[in-house]
Design a protein around this motif. Structure first.
Motif, PDB file in Angstrom:
ATOM      1  N   ALA A  54       0.836  -1.202   0.000  1.00  0.00           N
ATOM      2  CA  ALA A  54       0.000   0.000   0.000  1.00  0.00           C
ATOM      3  C   ALA A  54       0.869   1.248   0.000  1.00  0.00           C
ATOM      4  CB  ALA A  54      -0.912  -0.003   1.211  1.00  0.00           C
ATOM      5  N   ARG A  55       0.288   2.324  -0.463  1.00  0.00           N
ATOM      6  CA  ARG A  55       0.943   3.630  -0.419  1.00  0.00           C
ATOM      7  C   ARG A  55       0.217   4.516   0.587  1.00  0.00           C
ATOM      8  NH1 ARG A  55       1.511   5.878  -6.424  1.00  0.00           N
ATOM      9  NH2 ARG A  55      -0.600   5.046  -6.691  1.00  0.00           N
ATOM     10  N   PRO A  56       0.841   5.563   1.088  1.00  0.00           N
ATOM     11  CA  PRO A  56       0.134   6.486   1.984  1.00  0.00           C
ATOM     12  C   PRO A  56      -1.129   7.031   1.330  1.00  0.00           C
ATOM     13  CG  PRO A  56       2.489   6.899   2.072  1.00  0.00           C
ATOM     14  CD  PRO A  56       2.275   5.906   0.958  1.00  0.00           C
ATOM     15  N   ASP A  57      -2.074   7.350   2.156  1.00  0.00           N
ATOM     16  CA  ASP A  57      -3.401   7.816   1.751  1.00  0.00           C
ATOM     17  C   ASP A  57      -3.319   8.995   0.786  1.00  0.00           C
ATOM     18  OD1 ASP A  57      -6.092   8.388   1.661  1.00  0.00           O
ATOM     19  OD2 ASP A  57      -6.225   9.073   3.742  1.00  0.00           O
ATOM     20  N   ARG A  58      -3.992   8.863  -0.359  1.00  0.00           N
ATOM     21  CA  ARG A  58      -4.035   9.956  -1.340  1.00  0.00           C
ATOM     22  C   ARG A  58      -5.382  10.669  -1.362  1.00  0.00           C
ATOM     23  NH1 ARG A  58      -2.219   5.952  -5.834  1.00  0.00           N
ATOM     24  NH2 ARG A  58      -2.831   4.537  -4.150  1.00  0.00           N
ATOM     25  N   LEU A  59      -6.369  10.127  -0.674  1.00  0.00           N
ATOM     26  CA  LEU A  59      -7.681  10.764  -0.627  1.00  0.00           C
ATOM     27  C   LEU A  59      -7.919  11.532   0.671  1.00  0.00           C
ATOM     28  CD1 LEU A  59     -10.081   8.011  -2.066  1.00  0.00           C
ATOM     29  CD2 LEU A  59      -9.337  10.117  -3.169  1.00  0.00           C
ATOM     30  N   GLY A  60      -7.286  11.092   1.741  1.00  0.00           N
ATOM     31  CA  GLY A  60      -7.477  11.725   3.041  1.00  0.00           C
ATOM     32  C   GLY A  60      -8.591  11.110   3.866  1.00  0.00           C
ATOM     33  N   HIS A  61      -9.428  10.276   3.241  1.00  0.00           N
ATOM     34  CA  HIS A  61     -10.573   9.727   3.961  1.00  0.00           C
ATOM     35  C   HIS A  61     -10.150   8.690   4.993  1.00  0.00           C
ATOM     36  CE1 HIS A  61     -14.455   7.673   4.634  1.00  0.00           C
ATOM     37  NE2 HIS A  61     -14.964   8.860   4.340  1.00  0.00           N
ATOM     38  N   GLY A  62      -9.300   7.755   4.593  1.00  0.00           N
ATOM     39  CA  GLY A  62      -8.824   6.751   5.543  1.00  0.00           C
ATOM     40  C   GLY A  62      -8.065   7.372   6.702  1.00  0.00           C
ATOM     41  N   SER A  63      -7.333   8.422   6.428  1.00  0.00           N
ATOM     42  CA  SER A  63      -6.611   9.128   7.496  1.00  0.00           C
ATOM     43  C   SER A  63      -7.585   9.774   8.472  1.00  0.00           C
ATOM     44  CB  SER A  63      -5.696  10.199   6.893  1.00  0.00           C
ATOM     45  OG  SER A  63      -4.725   9.612   6.053  1.00  0.00           O
ATOM     46  N   ALA A  64      -8.700  10.302   7.948  1.00  0.00           N
ATOM     47  CA  ALA A  64      -9.694  10.943   8.804  1.00  0.00           C
ATOM     48  C   ALA A  64     -10.362   9.940   9.726  1.00  0.00           C
ATOM     49  CB  ALA A  64     -10.741  11.654   7.952  1.00  0.00           C
ATOM     50  N   VAL A  65     -10.736   8.777   9.206  1.00  0.00           N
ATOM     51  CA  VAL A  65     -11.383   7.795  10.077  1.00  0.00           C
ATOM     52  C   VAL A  65     -10.382   7.203  11.064  1.00  0.00           C
ATOM     53  CG1 VAL A  65     -13.172   7.299   8.373  1.00  0.00           C
ATOM     54  CG2 VAL A  65     -11.155   5.858   8.457  1.00  0.00           C
ATOM     55  N   ALA A  66      -9.125   7.052  10.647  1.00  0.00           N
ATOM     56  CA  ALA A  66      -8.098   6.571  11.575  1.00  0.00           C
ATOM     57  C   ALA A  66      -7.902   7.551  12.725  1.00  0.00           C
ATOM     58  CB  ALA A  66      -6.786   6.349  10.833  1.00  0.00           C
ATOM     59  N   ALA A  67      -7.909   8.837  12.410  1.00  0.00           N
ATOM     60  CA  ALA A  67      -7.763   9.848  13.463  1.00  0.00           C
ATOM     61  C   ALA A  67      -8.923   9.791  14.444  1.00  0.00           C
ATOM     62  CB  ALA A  67      -7.657  11.237  12.835  1.00  0.00           C
ATOM     63  N   MET A  68     -10.134   9.531  13.947  1.00  0.00           N
ATOM     64  CA  MET A  68     -11.280   9.404  14.837  1.00  0.00           C
ATOM     65  C   MET A  68     -11.138   8.207  15.750  1.00  0.00           C
ATOM     66  SD  MET A  68     -14.594  10.464  12.566  1.00  0.00           S
ATOM     67  CE  MET A  68     -15.654  10.167  13.983  1.00  0.00           C
ATOM     68  N   LEU A  69     -10.670   7.093  15.213  1.00  0.00           N
ATOM     69  CA  LEU A  69     -10.467   5.902  16.046  1.00  0.00           C
ATOM     70  C   LEU A  69      -9.439   6.162  17.133  1.00  0.00           C
ATOM     71  CD1 LEU A  69     -10.545   3.086  13.359  1.00  0.00           C
ATOM     72  CD2 LEU A  69     -12.066   3.268  15.328  1.00  0.00           C
ATOM     73  N   LYS A  70      -8.365   6.823  16.782  1.00  0.00           N
ATOM     74  CA  LYS A  70      -7.322   7.120  17.761  1.00  0.00           C
ATOM     75  C   LYS A  70      -7.800   8.117  18.816  1.00  0.00           C
ATOM     76  CE  LYS A  70      -3.440   4.881  17.162  1.00  0.00           C
ATOM     77  NZ  LYS A  70      -2.865   4.106  18.299  1.00  0.00           N
ATOM     78  N   ARG A  71      -8.655   9.048  18.415  1.00  0.00           N
ATOM     79  CA  ARG A  71      -9.220   9.978  19.385  1.00  0.00           C
ATOM     80  C   ARG A  71     -10.111   9.229  20.376  1.00  0.00           C
ATOM     81  NH1 ARG A  71     -13.466  14.967  18.097  1.00  0.00           N
ATOM     82  NH2 ARG A  71     -14.028  15.362  20.283  1.00  0.00           N
ATOM     83  N   ALA A  72     -10.889   8.283  19.873  1.00  0.00           N
ATOM     84  CA  ALA A  72     -11.813   7.533  20.723  1.00  0.00           C
ATOM     85  C   ALA A  72     -11.104   6.516  21.609  1.00  0.00           C
ATOM     86  CB  ALA A  72     -12.845   6.828  19.854  1.00  0.00           C
ATOM     87  N   ALA A  73     -10.081   5.881  21.073  1.00  0.00           N
ATOM     88  CA  ALA A  73      -9.388   4.796  21.784  1.00  0.00           C
ATOM     89  C   ALA A  73      -7.898   4.906  21.482  1.00  0.00           C
ATOM     90  CB  ALA A  73      -9.945   3.442  21.345  1.00  0.00           C
ATOM     91  N   PRO A  74      -7.180   5.776  22.193  1.00  0.00           N
ATOM     92  CA  PRO A  74      -5.790   6.069  21.841  1.00  0.00           C
ATOM     93  C   PRO A  74      -4.855   4.864  21.817  1.00  0.00           C
ATOM     94  CG  PRO A  74      -6.648   7.684  23.398  1.00  0.00           C
ATOM     95  CD  PRO A  74      -7.676   6.604  23.302  1.00  0.00           C
TER      96      PRO A  74
END
Length: 217
Positions: free
Chosen positions: A34-54
């Motif tokens: 895989a390559r780093p996120d080019r859309l930003g969407h997966g990064s956004a949901v990952a950030a939400m998961l980390k905010r909820a459960a660090p």
């Protein structure tokens, strides 16, 4: 010995470069690095998961490239790969047609005890995999603050979705709500694992589109 931190699989566009060491891309012609996120969407949901459960660990299965377009086969292969090790799989997406390959992959994952959460549109026709019985369907509910959940008709869980009513900015909608629902579960996995939908429903302060649970008043 310390308890193992939950491993959450994300089926989306990948994540930031620092999260991609243990990731995989699923293309129409096969899978590969895989390559780093080019859309930003997966990064956004990952950030939400980390905010909820660090403390959770994240593993990305990349099924989107430069555009938010994928196939049931790609998503199914991603689910099969993640189900080998993950406690929970977040599918922050929805497909317009029911396909046996995806249905079977979700069934296999559920049989392994993996929790599946997927985005469901607030209105309109069903989408998949959220419509499968083995998958928790999640959608945005503008009434929900960050810590709130709702139980909506059709056994759909509503959650915070970055709506303007709750001070949200940028990306929003059902896919972000699915990430928030997955975050609720990830933060309370030991409590929720036996009956994740029942656990979520029990936390809901809104029941139905307008009624509010008496205990929450």
């Amino acid at each position: 010995m310390a308890a193992r931190a939950p491993l959450i699989g994300i089926v989306d566009s990948g994540g930031p470069a620092g999260q991609m060491q243990d990731s995989r891309a699923f293309h129409a012609e096969g899978d590969g690095p895989a390559r780093p996120d080019r859309l930003g969407h997966g990064s956004a949901v990952a950030a939400m998961l980390k905010r909820a459960a660090p403390d959770v660990r994240l593993r990305h299965a990349q099924v989107f490239d430069e555009k938010p377009v994928t196939s049931a086969d790609r998503v199914a292969r991603a689910v099969d790969w993640l189900a080998a090790d993950c406690d929970l799989i977040l599918l922050s997406l929805g497909l317009a047609a029911d396909r046996a390959v995806l249905r079977d992959a979700c069934t296999r994952a559920a049989e392994r005890g993996v929790i599946l959460v997927a985005a469901s549109p607030a209105r309109g026709a069903p989408c998949w995999p959220a419509a499968y019985p083995d998958v928790i369907a999640a959608t945005g509910d503008a009434r929900c603050g960050w810590n709130d959940l709702s139980l909506l008709p059709g056994n759909i869980i509503g959650a915070w979705c970055a709506s303007p009513e709750q001070g949200g900015k940028g990306m929003g909608g059902a896919s972000l709500a699915a990430a928030r629902v997955a975050g609720h579960l990830a933060a309370h996995l030991d409590e929720a694992r036996g009956d994740p939908f029942g656990w979520l429903a029990a936390q809901a302060i809104h029941v139905g589109p307008e009624r509010r649970r008496a205990a929450a008043r």
